[in-house]
Design a protein around this motif. Structure first.
Motif, mmCIF file in Angstrom:
data_model
loop_
_atom_site.group_PDB
_atom_site.id
_atom_site.type_symbol
_atom_site.label_atom_id
_atom_site.label_comp_id
_atom_site.label_asym_id
_atom_site.label_seq_id
_atom_site.Cartn_x
_atom_site.Cartn_y
_atom_site.Cartn_z
ATOM 1 N N UNK B 41 0.879 -1.173 0.000
ATOM 2 C CA UNK B 41 0.000 0.000 0.000
ATOM 3 C C UNK B 41 0.909 1.212 0.000
ATOM 4 N N UNK B 43 1.864 4.724 1.095
ATOM 5 C CA UNK B 43 1.484 5.548 2.236
ATOM 6 C C UNK B 43 1.541 7.018 1.861
ATOM 7 N N UNK B 53 6.877 6.472 0.392
ATOM 8 C CA UNK B 53 6.804 5.493 1.480
ATOM 9 C C UNK B 53 5.694 4.498 1.194
ATOM 10 N N UNK B 55 3.757 0.581 2.520
ATOM 11 C CA UNK B 55 3.587 -0.375 3.598
ATOM 12 C C UNK B 55 3.634 -1.752 2.970
ATOM 13 N N UNK B 57 3.996 -5.921 4.284
ATOM 14 C CA UNK B 57 4.057 -6.807 5.454
ATOM 15 C C UNK B 57 3.968 -6.045 6.769
ATOM 16 N N UNK B 58 3.043 -5.139 6.892
ATOM 17 C CA UNK B 58 2.851 -4.368 8.132
ATOM 18 C C UNK B 58 4.070 -3.537 8.510
ATOM 19 N N UNK B 59 4.938 -3.271 7.539
ATOM 20 C CA UNK B 59 6.145 -2.509 7.863
ATOM 21 C C UNK B 59 6.260 -1.399 6.833
ATOM 22 N N UNK B 60 6.826 -0.277 7.268
ATOM 23 C CA UNK B 60 6.928 0.838 6.336
ATOM 24 C C UNK B 60 8.356 1.027 5.858
ATOM 25 N N UNK B 61 8.467 1.335 4.575
ATOM 26 C CA UNK B 61 9.783 1.540 3.982
ATOM 27 C C UNK B 61 9.755 2.831 3.181
#
Lengths: 569, 77
Positions: B41, B43, B53, B55, B57-61
């Motif tokens: 997704x 962000x 940015x 999302x 696997x429930x993590x933001x990069x």
């Protein structure tokens, strides 16, 4: 077993587990890259005393930065490896695990941040995961210490499987299988913190939040710092220490060498902590009553921001701006650390990828980011004459940061690399963890800085007594007086500035400078050269050649900026 | 429809189709968890070619603009 390595992705809590295992105090924060050099400590398991090494985080065993290079090199030295895995992000973390399984090392897996899986609706079957991997898997929580005992008791079950090397895509396929079998996800609602995470990373809401956070942080640093000075430390020195010093002075005898060195000059028959310049008067007052309060307040606030996980968000927001000055957003981390002290700032340059970036960041930091000790002294000395003058000094440094960045970005070959960084979730800072980190940094200052300050003040007195200052002041008079409009005695501050910048700024005090001279002097002291501790660290990080180039730029900039300020003001 | 990451709008979702870059690039991006087949997704996207940015696997990069240009996504539109 004589060596234990803690390895894992960045920001999975290796340092937290390290300090649980060894009892050693090291800095733990919530951003990838807190540890850039390996830290070692010793632990006790029965009769054995193995060395434990906290290795900088890495995503793969093929390093992309100096920090990661360090990690991989450590691996080939053998021993037991504890692969610290972030339980909330099993899939990505397992890549390194599979890579490690292929190497000739004994492995156990610590499934860290286990407590967070529950809030996030993640359910991992540990027994199954152990079977899939073939090595012990122990759920842990480094911050609270949960699971650490079990981890230690199961060290002996560690296995060296040395599996057959497989390709990248094979590994990812295998990871897919494993995760499919051991992990179940359930839906969960977004918490307040998660909503805040989102808001602080979107530009329209994130930028105002960033401005607010930075403003609040500075306001808090000032409020706490000033409060400590006005209500605790100044009264302590004025009411308790000054009379004691007067008595000691009388005991030593007027105008004797010892009195000059220990107490310094008496101003109107009493001790003036900013002017006297004795080792026991100004030498103690500068680090304890002027600098320490700001060190405490700065590191308190920085620690809260670090543990909350705000810094990576700030990095994303400023990335754009940083590209114009030849860096990327994450360079904000060494800069922020440099604001406390340039030495850890210089060490954190390892987070940056290339030689060009490091050179630019190092030069910008040493010239434009004064350390907290220096800032505290400038605030204490120049602030008395009016807040607007502080604006001139820090404004000049900020403009310099931008101008130099633009110039270096244009003329140094290469492009600024792109940012690729994981943004950790917000975590509420734990009171004990924040205080522990603050204490580590403050005691570091007391142990490492205070002796140098005393030494610096002692040197000043010796240099004066031996007429060395007088010799240098006539030598450099053309620059000091001719270009910068300073009295030639100001050379003493420049000489001591190599040792400690805070003492150097303090030395401008007794020179009876005009406000203009004080502004020029403080600005030049920030720019002209790093202190010896930073210099040594930069030589290590950049190499002597790049450091010398950087030093030439610093001196050159100091000459120009000093002259310009002298003309404009 | 397949677009590159910079063309995705905030809050859009999709599946990563391809990473078009050198070995170094793919290794780094995959290492951090951004791989073909992953559902993501977007962000946020920052002004003037700022970082993107996402999302995953429930993590933001956060991914720099140039890299984001080399990541192609099948978006749910």
């Amino acid at each position: 077993m004589n060596k234990i390595l803690l390895m894992g992705n960045p920001n999975v809590g290796k340092s937290a587990i390290f300090s649980r295992l060894t009892g050693a105090r090291i800095i733990v924060s919530n951003y990838p890259g807190t540890t850039v050099e390996f830290t070692q400590g010793q632990m006790k398991i029965g009769e054995e005393r193995p060395i434990v090494i906290d290795v900088p985080g890495t995503y793969t065993l093929e390093p992309t930065s100096k920090a990661e290079e360090v990690s991989v090199r450590m691996l080939y030295e053998g021993g037991l490896v504890i692969n610290v895995v972030n339980a909330t992000n099993l899939e990505r973390n397992l890549y390194l695990t599979l890579e490690l399984l292929e190497k000739d090392v004994s492995l156990v897996v610590a499934l860290n941040m286990w407590d967070e899986t529950k809030h996030q609706g993640i359910d991992i079957d540990i027994k199954k995961l152990e079977k899939e991997l073939g090595v012990p898997v122990i759920p842990t929580c480094g911050l609270t210490g949960e699971g650490i005992k079990e981890l230690i008791t199961r060290f002996k079950e560690a296995k060296n499987l040395k599996t057959k090397p497989s390709s990248d895509s094979d590994k990812w396929e295998r990871i897919g299988e494993i995760v499919e079998r051991v992990q179940k996800l359930t839906h969960h609602h977004h918490t307040f913190l998660q909503r805040l995470e989102e808001l602080s990373i979107k530009p329209l809401s994130g930028l105002p939040i960033a401005v607010g956070v930075i403003y609040a942080a500075f306001w808090a640093v000032r409020l706490i710092g000033e409060g400590l000075i006005t209500y605790i430390l100044e009264p302590l020195f004025d009411k308790a220490w000054a009379p004691l010093m007067l008595k000691l002075g009388a005991l030593l005898g007027e105008e004797t060498f010892l009195q000059n060195v220990l107490i310094g000059k008496l101003i109107d028959g009493s001790v003036d902590f900013k002017m006297s310049f004795g080792v026991l008067t100004t030498g103690l007052f500068v680090p304890i009553a002027m600098v320490l309060p700001y060190i405490i307040s700065f590191y308190l606030i920085l620690g809260i921001l670090e543990d909350f996980g705000y810094l990576p968000r700030l990095a994303v927001l400023v990335d754009n701006f940083m590209h114009h000055i030849g860096l990327h957003g994450f360079a904000i981390v060494p800069m922020m650390l440099g604001l406390g002290c340039n030495v850890p700032g210089a060490l954190a340059l390892r987070l940056l990828e290339g030689r060009r970036e490091k050179f630019i960041a190092a030069t910008l930091m040493t010239i434009s980011i004064p350390c907290m000790a220096q800032i505290a002294m400038i605030v204490g000395l120049v602030g008395q004459r009016g807040g607007q003058y502080l604006g001139i000094i820090f404004g000049t440094l900020f403009i310099l940061l931008i101008v130099k960045g633009l110039i270096m970005n244009k003329f140094i070959k290469g492009a600024s690399p792109e940012m690729l960084v994981e943004i950790p979730p917000y975590r509420l800072p734990q009171f004990q963890a924040v205080i522990k980190k603050l204490w580590m940094r403050v005691s570091g200052f007391l142990k490492e800085a205070v002796p140098y300050v005393l030494l610096g003040v002692f040197f000043v007195n010796i240099l004066y007594a031996l007429n060395i200052i007088q010799y240098f002041s006539s030598l450099f008079e053309p620059v000091l007086t001719g270009l910068w409009g300073l009295p030639k005695e100001a050379i003493s501050a420049l000489i001591i500035g190599f040792l400690r910048k805070d003492v150097a700024v303090g030395m401008l005090g007794p020179l009876n400078l005009t406000t203009k001279q004080l502004i020029i002097g403080s600005t030049i002291l920030a720019i002209y050269f790093p202190c010896i501790a930073t210099f040594v660290m930069l030589v290590k990080e950049l190499g002597i050649k790049d450091m010398l180039k950087s030093a030439v730029i610093m001196i050159f900039v100091a000459l120009i900026v000093g002259t310009l300020l002298n003309i404009i003001l | 429809m397949i677009v590159d990451l910079t063309q995705m709008k905030p809050d859009e979702t999709g599946i990563i189709k391809e990473l078009c870059g050198g070995c170094d690039f793919t290794k780094r991006v995959q290492g951090i968890g951004v791989r073909p087949g992953k559902r993501i997704r977007k962000v946020s996207s920052h002004f003037w070619r700022g970082p993107q940015t996402i999302e995953v696997d429930k993590m933001r990069v956060a991914i720099g603009w140039g890299m984001a240009k080399k990541i192609f996504i099948e978006v749910d539109r």
